[in-house]
Enzyme design. Structure first.
Site, mmCIF file in Angstrom:
data_model
loop_
_atom_site.group_PDB
_atom_site.id
_atom_site.type_symbol
_atom_site.label_atom_id
_atom_site.label_comp_id
_atom_site.label_asym_id
_atom_site.label_seq_id
_atom_site.Cartn_x
_atom_site.Cartn_y
_atom_site.Cartn_z
ATOM 1 N N ASN A 169 0.799 -1.218 0.000
ATOM 2 C CA ASN A 169 0.000 0.000 0.000
ATOM 3 C C ASN A 169 0.834 1.272 0.000
ATOM 4 O O ASN A 169 0.363 2.320 -0.399
ATOM 5 C CB ASN A 169 -0.964 0.005 1.188
ATOM 6 C CG ASN A 169 -0.290 -0.358 2.488
ATOM 7 O OD1 ASN A 169 0.217 -1.461 2.647
ATOM 8 N ND2 ASN A 169 -0.276 0.567 3.434
ATOM 9 N N GLN B 101 -5.198 -3.753 -1.890
ATOM 10 C CA GLN B 101 -4.810 -2.749 -2.882
ATOM 11 C C GLN B 101 -4.971 -3.236 -4.318
ATOM 12 O O GLN B 101 -4.783 -2.443 -5.242
ATOM 13 C CB GLN B 101 -3.359 -2.299 -2.644
ATOM 14 C CG GLN B 101 -3.154 -1.486 -1.375
ATOM 15 C CD GLN B 101 -3.778 -0.088 -1.444
ATOM 16 O OE1 GLN B 101 -4.019 0.458 -2.515
ATOM 17 N NE2 GLN B 101 -4.047 0.495 -0.287
ATOM 18 N N ALA C 43 -13.948 -2.726 0.851
ATOM 19 C CA ALA C 43 -14.791 -2.017 -0.112
ATOM 20 C C ALA C 43 -14.335 -0.575 -0.345
ATOM 21 O O ALA C 43 -14.382 -0.072 -1.463
ATOM 22 C CB ALA C 43 -16.250 -2.025 0.364
ATOM 23 N N HIS C 44 -13.866 0.087 0.724
ATOM 24 C CA HIS C 44 -13.680 1.541 0.602
ATOM 25 C C HIS C 44 -12.441 1.966 -0.177
ATOM 26 O O HIS C 44 -12.270 3.144 -0.468
ATOM 27 C CB HIS C 44 -13.705 2.209 1.982
ATOM 28 C CG HIS C 44 -12.463 2.057 2.795
ATOM 29 N ND1 HIS C 44 -11.508 3.032 2.832
ATOM 30 C CD2 HIS C 44 -12.032 1.063 3.601
ATOM 31 C CE1 HIS C 44 -10.528 2.637 3.648
ATOM 32 N NE2 HIS C 44 -10.828 1.444 4.135
ATOM 33 N N CYS D 38 4.440 10.344 12.035
ATOM 34 C CA CYS D 38 5.030 11.314 12.937
ATOM 35 C C CYS D 38 4.740 10.886 14.371
ATOM 36 O O CYS D 38 3.615 10.894 14.811
ATOM 37 C CB CYS D 38 4.442 12.686 12.672
ATOM 38 S SG CYS D 38 5.312 13.994 13.520
HETATM 39 C C1 LIG Z 1 -6.349 -0.092 3.737
HETATM 40 C C2 LIG Z 1 -5.637 -1.375 3.937
HETATM 41 C C3 LIG Z 1 -5.986 -2.237 4.983
HETATM 42 C C4 LIG Z 1 -7.046 -1.878 5.994
HETATM 43 O O1 LIG Z 1 -8.321 -1.932 5.391
HETATM 44 P P1 LIG Z 1 -9.621 -1.408 6.178
HETATM 45 O O2 LIG Z 1 -10.752 -1.924 5.352
HETATM 46 O O3 LIG Z 1 -9.516 0.077 6.160
HETATM 47 O O4 LIG Z 1 -9.611 -1.979 7.533
HETATM 48 C C5 LIG Z 1 -5.305 -3.419 5.111
HETATM 49 N N1 LIG Z 1 -4.344 -3.759 4.240
HETATM 50 C C6 LIG Z 1 -3.979 -2.967 3.207
HETATM 51 C C7 LIG Z 1 -2.911 -3.408 2.284
HETATM 52 C C8 LIG Z 1 -4.605 -1.739 3.034
HETATM 53 O O5 LIG Z 1 -4.246 -0.959 2.029
#
Ligand SMILES: *Cc1c(COP(=O)(O)O)cnc(C)c1O
Length: 378
Positions: free
Chosen positions: A150, A178, A199-200, A323
């Site tokens: 990510n 991702q 989902a988000h 930070c």
């Molecule tokens: C955003 C992310 C998560 C966390 O996902 P949430 O649905 O916000 O809990 C976990 N792993 C990776 C690689 C992410 O990018």
């Protein structure tokens, strides 16, 4: 002032079509999917439909999908659930560049007598499948390697690692948060047994995701108190969110190929422009990388001041550093790829999305050129 959102790896806006699909389930279709009456059956039907779409997106069967509150919970369920299902103690193999949602459950398990190997990565952030093979022990109960990172966007050789895991009969988990909906993800092609998604990050609502659990993979629930999700995740289903997740995946499947091509073109053009600013280096793999990820270090700069200056110019990006109590600590990922702390301190991640245009990126390059000039004359 132009406003440019380049933090899609943190979250994306909900697609209007997703919101439309969700709304009835907040209003008249409010039933509990566990109820036998018409209201309940309507909710149940909607969840079943979403489950089919989510399963189809990754080449799974619907019964292998466990809806969760997001990828954090999916990662926790994969790791803690596997540990709970294993007899006594065991050994887990993961990498130094995983999301904290994988690393923290692993650290917790270490404090409870499990052993964990954190594999190193090369300077591009790639895991060497041979290192995975060498780390395997008779008591290894799980291998967990993320599909794409990510922060730096590097895409890992999941198929090769999956083949090694399978050869040894060890369950293999990948955090594909991702990649699902942006790159083709197929659980059989990748040879994974457990896969986390959210989902988000793909224009769906926050607070919903899923863990794919291949049929027969031993996993114990971490949430108990109800028979939902075939006893794998207790709690009344978040029907509107699950419906939105399904809709988001349906849209993603339709647009994915074209979107990835567009983003890759924008990405490479943006990288070229950024590198031409001088004393800028690209982090992560140049080609094995997410279509929407650009992670660069600005020599002699600190990322917080760049982010603030960008924010004043209407641009949202994110830093590779967290930070902590006034001191800038390099992220574990930048540390793992061997970036010197003073270079890591000037690292910024830009992540593009469906609405990003060439003009947006030109504006950002222009803004950065101004910011660097101001900082460097000082
Ligand atoms: C955003 C992310 C998560 C966390 O996902 P949430 O649905 O916000 O809990 C976990 N792993 C990776 C690689 C992410 O990018």
């Amino acid at each position: 002032m132009r406003r440019v959102y380049l933090d899609h790896a943190a979250t994306t806006p909900v697609d209007p079509r997703v919101l439309e699909a969700m709304l009835p389930y907040f209003r008249e279709r409010f039933g509990n999917a566990g109820s036998i009456h018409a209201w309940g059956q309507e909710a149940r039907g909607a969840i079943d439909h979403a489950r089919e779409i989510v399963a189809a997106t990754i080449g799974a069967t619907p019964s292998e999908i466990v809806f969760t509150s997001g990828a954090t919970e999916a990662d926790n369920l994969a790791i803690l659930g596997t540990a709970l299902a294993s007899e006594g103690k065991g050994h887990i193999i993961t990498t130094r560049i995983e999301h904290h949602a994988v690393l923290e459950p692993c650290r917790f398990l270490e404090s409870r007598g499990f052993e964990v190997t954190y594999l190193p990565v090369d300077r591009y952030g790639l895991v060497d499948p041979d290192e995975v093979r060498r780390a395997i022990r008779p008591d290894t109960i799980l291998i967990s390697v993320m599909h794409a990172n990510n922060e730096i966007g590097t895409i890992e050789p999941i198929e090769e690692i999956g083949a090694i895991a399978r050869e040894h009969g060890i369950p293999f988990h990948t955090d594909a948060t991702q990649t699902v909906g942006i790159l083709p993800v197929h659980v059989d092609a990748l040879k994974v047994d457990l896969l986390s998604m959210s989902a988000h990050k793909r224009y769906g609502p926050k607070g919903v995701g899923a863990l794919y659990v291949r049929q027969g993979t031993p996993i114990a629930p971490i949430l108990r108190g109800g028979s939902q999700e075939r006893n794998r995740r207790a709690g009344t289903e978040n029907v509107p969110a699950i419906v939105g997740f399904g809709k988001a995946m349906e849209i993603a499947q339709e647009v994915m190929a074209e979107e990835a091509a567009t983003l890759t073109r924008l990405r490479d053009r943006f990288i070229t422009a950024l590198l031409s600013l001088g004393e800028v280096t690209l982090n992560g793999h140049p080609t094995c990388r997410l279509p929407n990820n650009v992670n660069v270090s600005f020599k002699g700069m600190d990322s917080e001041s760049i982010l603030l200056a960008l924010d004043l110019r209407g641009v949202a990006a994110s830093s590779g550093s967290a930070c902590t109590s006034g001191t800038l600590e390099p992220s574990h990922v930048l540390e793992a790829i061997g970036l010197p702390p003073e270079i890591a301190a000037g690292t910024v991640r830009f992540s593009m999305g469906r609405a990003t245009t060439e003009e947006d990126l030109d504006y950002v390059v222009e803004a950065l050129s101004e910011i660097l000039e101001l900082a460097r004359v000082r």
